[in-house]
Scaffold this active site. Sequence first.
Site, short mmCIF file in Angstrom:
data_model
loop_
_atom_site.label_atom_id
_atom_site.label_comp_id
_atom_site.label_asym_id
_atom_site.label_seq_id
_atom_site.Cartn_x
_atom_site.Cartn_y
_atom_site.Cartn_z
N GLU B 60 0.81 -1.23 0.00
CA GLU B 60 0.00 0.00 0.00
C GLU B 60 0.83 1.27 0.00
O GLU B 60 0.45 2.28 -0.60
CB GLU B 60 -0.96 0.01 1.20
CG GLU B 60 -2.10 -1.01 1.11
CD GLU B 60 -1.67 -2.42 1.49
OE1 GLU B 60 -0.54 -2.58 2.00
OE2 GLU B 60 -2.47 -3.36 1.28
N HIS B 129 -11.17 -4.47 9.35
CA HIS B 129 -11.70 -4.32 7.99
C HIS B 129 -13.04 -3.59 7.98
O HIS B 129 -13.83 -3.77 7.05
CB HIS B 129 -11.93 -5.69 7.34
CG HIS B 129 -10.69 -6.42 6.93
ND1 HIS B 129 -9.87 -7.05 7.83
CD2 HIS B 129 -10.12 -6.61 5.72
CE1 HIS B 129 -8.86 -7.61 7.17
NE2 HIS B 129 -8.99 -7.36 5.89
C1 TPP Z 1 -2.44 -4.54 4.46
C2 TPP Z 1 -3.44 -5.37 3.77
N1 TPP Z 1 -3.60 -5.24 2.44
C3 TPP Z 1 -4.52 -5.98 1.80
C4 TPP Z 1 -5.31 -6.85 2.48
C5 TPP Z 1 -6.38 -7.67 1.77
N2 TPP Z 1 -5.91 -9.04 1.66
C6 TPP Z 1 -6.23 -9.96 2.60
S1 TPP Z 1 -5.47 -11.41 2.36
C7 TPP Z 1 -4.72 -10.86 0.97
C8 TPP Z 1 -3.80 -11.74 0.21
C9 TPP Z 1 -2.68 -12.19 1.06
O1 TPP Z 1 -1.85 -13.02 0.35
P1 TPP Z 1 -0.76 -13.92 1.06
O2 TPP Z 1 0.08 -13.09 1.95
O3 TPP Z 1 -0.07 -14.68 0.01
O4 TPP Z 1 -1.62 -14.88 1.99
P2 TPP Z 1 -2.67 -16.02 1.56
O5 TPP Z 1 -4.01 -15.37 1.55
O6 TPP Z 1 -2.29 -16.53 0.23
O7 TPP Z 1 -2.57 -17.04 2.63
C10 TPP Z 1 -5.08 -9.54 0.71
C11 TPP Z 1 -4.61 -8.74 -0.44
C12 TPP Z 1 -5.13 -6.95 3.87
N3 TPP Z 1 -5.88 -7.75 4.62
N4 TPP Z 1 -4.18 -6.22 4.48
#
Ligand code: TPP
Lengths: 329, 327
Positions: B60, B129
């Site tokens: 971000e 959220h």
């Molecule tokens: C700071 C932040 N940015 C965006 C999100 C929205 N979001 C939640 S999970 C996710 C993907 C995360 O990917 P990863 O770290 O690979 O974990 P996975 O879900 O694959 O276990 C996103 C973009 C968030 N929760 N927090």
Amino acid sequence: MSISIKNKANLDDAALIEAYRKMCLIRLFEEKVDYFFAKGMIHGTTHLCVGEEASAVGSGIVLRNSDWITATHRGHGQTIAKGTDINKMMAELFGKTSGTNKGKGGSMHIAEIETGNLGANGVVGGGYPIACGAALTAQMKHTDQVCLCYAGDGSTNEGSFHESLNMASIWKLPVVFFIENNQYGMSGPIKDMAMVKDLSIRSVSYGMPGITIDGNNLIEVINATFDAVERARKGEGPTLIEAKTYRWKGHSKSDAKKYRTREEEDMWKTERDPIANFKAELIKAKILTEAQDVEIQTKAAETIEAAVAFAEAGIKPNADQLMTDIYAA
Amino acid sequence: MREITYTEAVREALSEAMREDSNVFIMGEDIGVYGGAFGVTRGMIEEFGPERIRHTPISESAIAGAAVGAAITGMRPIFELQFSDFITIALDQMVNQAAKIHYMYGGNVSIPLVMRTPGGSGTGAAAQHSQSLENWTAHIPGLIVIQPSTAYDAKGLLHSAIANNNPVMFYEHKLCYRTKGDVPEGKYFIPIGVADIKRQGKDISVVATSYMVHKALEAAEILAKEGIDIEIVDPRTLVPLDKKTIVDSVKKTGRALIVTEAVKRSGFSSELAAVISEEESFDYLDHPVVRLAGAETPIPYEPNLEKLAVPQVNDIVEACRKIMAVK
Ligand SMILES: Cc1ncc(C[n+]2csc(CCOP(=O)(O)OP(=O)(O)O)c2C)c(N)n1
Ligand SMILES: [Mg+2]
């Protein structure tokens, strides 16, 4: 004590059967949550870890009760592996006061401090600095505790990842960064989001060891985590582990999965199922029979049903609880 | 006129602006084939391609900062912050960079960027959220803050935001996305800094923001049956604020109820109350200004508690009855 399958943690056959049972339990837990969610009985959102059970269990099993974890939004497996009360977890998802967080946190925030679960995190990358802080406590208080920080592949592009790895490294903090690389951050393929083949390469920038492993191979996960935890406990500092794995389900409740193919999913489900593969290994090593497996499955299903019953029996918070727990006494 | 959803209205404004000006592009997490976490950019990568619908890493701070850098060098970037809660990570670039560069550089450069982001509770997404943090940016000189409640307002205000040469913080609401309204086809502008009377009434001026406008409209129907006729004023833009429309309404009704979802303490409701008290509307007040706003707690997960944490239709009805009960 017999050790039929060699592993660095010297886990005996009984311990490996227990690891297998935990993987099965996690899968059943997630399937159940998926079912309740689809039926509208669980509110909000959930991120399921079906297909990633070996990463959670293989790492969690190496830790002592007194060690800590920071978990992610996809944290049910991580927290179950650490020993978080499964009844209270289910009750939390049901929004009951008997839940781990009294119904105030939900799936993304499950925490149980007394078993060393410092909490799942709704903020991607939110756990990295917190894990450093926990490790700092261990270092400053001269305990031999270690903090294992779970994180996803996508989170390694947050600034917090880079800041935390550097800090942990210069201070030789007893922390293990454990990346569950399930290939995607929501819809973002990690191969497009990072120009390194393996995320463990990023450890080089911070002067710490990094290792990429098959996160669906329980023994590989145990071995890598064991080395990293030993190193941390000896005061030699952090390690970055990248466990390659795959999430079988969508990112969260609604996901058309347009960013990946059904063939890719099928490959992971059929050829690289961490549970089926470890079961085959146990059977080959003659420490598990099909009949024993049936018994394990039946018992695991009973454990889940008991958790559901516990959750259902709980009560919802009342209006008075709206304004409690905001400030500590 | 056609009825479309708020989501579609936002998407239309984005698409129309992008068709017209090749400098306009979007960055954000999962805005490509996934179509964004709330489906706002669905189908846009198919039309505009990955160069202009840029699916970013989960970064971000870099997303926000890249928007600043692109904006000061000739592009007109828009970025989608997946949840407004993550402003915490983008905030340095918005507050210390975007908001101040025009000023610090003696007015010699402009920063035409738009941050779009969904705020608010009501989906069970819990404490990290579900927040309404729009006031954080409203506090910062140099930033424009918009909070549209309807599909019509969303489209017209987004066009104005994209055309504006300042950093604009555009707060959508998760529960607004599925609401529908009449929206013209093609481009139109709603001026920034102009409030809208969503319902005419004579008894109480209900100044409501974002999704609270919809709740106030529902409350108005219930109250009308009891002979209480509320006027609903939607500021639509928090910065700059259309004080005149608010003040004139209160002068007419003599009573003011402010309804926001954000936590009451130091929230934008405080600003609205202060404006009514400072301006000539004060002399017309028959009752102290009343605020209904979010409870001073993080948003709880459990659905009943979650509802209790923010004003509901019934709270608005009750507050209006109480105000009217005072003779
Ligand atoms: C700071 C932040 N940015 C965006 C999100 C929205 N979001 C939640 S999970 C996710 C993907 C995360 O990917 P990863 O770290 O690979 O974990 P996975 O879900 O694959 O276990 C996103 C973009 C968030 N929760 N927090
Ligand atoms: Mg991932």
